[in-house]
Design a protein around this motif. Structure first.
Motif, mmCIF file in Angstrom:
data_model
loop_
_atom_site.group_PDB
_atom_site.id
_atom_site.type_symbol
_atom_site.label_atom_id
_atom_site.label_comp_id
_atom_site.label_asym_id
_atom_site.label_seq_id
_atom_site.Cartn_x
_atom_site.Cartn_y
_atom_site.Cartn_z
ATOM 1 N N ALA A 195 -4.384 -7.052 7.723
ATOM 2 C CA ALA A 195 -4.475 -6.305 8.854
ATOM 3 C C ALA A 195 -6.045 -6.217 9.282
ATOM 4 C CB ALA A 195 -3.844 -4.954 8.892
ATOM 5 N N CYS A 252 0.906 -0.987 -0.125
ATOM 6 C CA CYS A 252 0.225 0.047 -0.173
ATOM 7 C C CYS A 252 0.878 1.026 -0.076
ATOM 8 C CB CYS A 252 -0.944 -0.060 1.175
ATOM 9 S SG CYS A 252 -0.235 0.192 2.730
ATOM 10 N N ARG A 300 2.457 -0.622 8.515
ATOM 11 C CA ARG A 300 2.868 0.544 7.775
ATOM 12 C C ARG A 300 4.071 0.950 8.298
ATOM 13 N NH1 ARG A 300 3.099 1.403 2.878
ATOM 14 N NH2 ARG A 300 5.499 1.738 3.582
ATOM 15 N N PHE A 340 -2.789 -2.274 11.155
ATOM 16 C CA PHE A 340 -2.182 -1.651 10.200
ATOM 17 C C PHE A 340 -1.233 -0.816 10.225
ATOM 18 C CE2 PHE A 340 -2.285 2.197 7.394
ATOM 19 C CZ PHE A 340 -1.882 1.660 6.303
ATOM 20 N N PHE A 356 -1.024 -5.808 4.089
ATOM 21 C CA PHE A 356 -2.094 -4.739 4.415
ATOM 22 C C PHE A 356 -3.385 -5.001 4.454
ATOM 23 C CE2 PHE A 356 2.140 -2.959 3.214
ATOM 24 C CZ PHE A 356 2.697 -2.313 4.483
ATOM 25 N N PHE A 368 -6.777 2.679 7.082
ATOM 26 C CA PHE A 368 -7.153 1.282 7.033
ATOM 27 C C PHE A 368 -8.652 1.053 6.655
ATOM 28 C CE2 PHE A 368 -9.989 -1.770 9.886
ATOM 29 C CZ PHE A 368 -9.123 -2.915 9.478
#
Length: 241
Positions: free
Chosen positions: A225, A140, A235, A231, A222, A152
């Protein structure tokens, strides 16, 4: 399909897309990362652009808009909430709006996170999603402006699309994203087999975009999550990987 897509590389790792409605012949550019590469793609396809759909304000997605606009009678579409940071808009849209390209219809989705004004263009009929820098193959976008909760939620919206939806993203980041995915799940044989295919494609100079949503649901960490906090941790880990 009622539309055809032509993906083209530009800059160091960007992708632009030409989308043609077959019934009307109208052609939309999804972002214009670079004028010269876009002109080359127009010449190669013979498709005359009539529209530009902007996903977000970053320079590597809008640098070529002015040059293309100077040569073609195009309608520039973008997020009304972010209009002050975009090239002049002919059509300012809001989440939930529908943008037409001839007979094709694209739903505007609010996808903040990478930037607060990021939007995506979705054709549910043709199962296409033009997501800019929100979702990548196996990854992402970086969270430059949004919050983990916003990002998210954006990913959850995209994850809820038809699993057969083809995801067109703005960059060729897949090999780097794959290394992080394997770092997280080194014993996932299905993931390793998928990554082998990615490495082979890139070794042949082939694009890994578009990617089918069902593939991302299976392998993209991602999208797996379960919470905004999870998330955020992923990240941050990817940012320092």
């Amino acid at each position: 399909m009622s539309v055809s897509c032509h993906l083209y590389p530009c800059r160091s790792d960007n992708y632009g897309v030409l989308v043609r409605d077959e019934s009307s012949g109208r052609v939309a550019l999804i972002d214009v990362p670079e004028e010269a590469a876009t002109r080359k793609a127009i010449a190669e396809t013979g498709w005359t652009p009539t529209d530009i759909f902007i996903t977000h304000h970053h320079r590597d997605h809008i640098d070529g808009v002015g040059g293309i606009r100077s040569s073609y009678d195009v309608r520039v579409v973008g997020n009304a909430a972010d209009a002050q940071r975009l090239p002049r808009l002919d059509t300012a849209v809001r989440p939930g709006d529908t943008v037409t390209l001839g007979d094709a219809e694209f739903e505007v989705l609010d996808t903040p996170g990478h930037t607060v004004g990021h939007i995506a263009y979705i054709s549910r009929t043709d199962k296409l999603a033009f997501v800019g820098d929100t979702l990548f193959a196996l990854g992402c976008g970086r969270m430059f402006e949004g919050t983990p909760s916003q990002f998210f939620a954006s990913l959850q919206v995209l994850a809820a699309l038809d699993p057969e939806t083809m995801i067109y993203c703005g960059h060729e980041y897949t090999e780097a994203n794959a290394r992080f995915a394997v770092h997280l799940s080194p014993d996932d044989d299905a993931l390793l087999a998928h990554v082998d295919q990615i490495v082979q494609k890139r070794g042949q100079g082939l694009a890994t975009v578009p990617t089918e949503l069902t593939t991302e649901l299976a392998f993209n960490p991602f999208l797996k999550a379960g919470t905004a906090d999870a998330f955020a941790q992923l990240r941050a880990a990817k940012d320092h990987f």
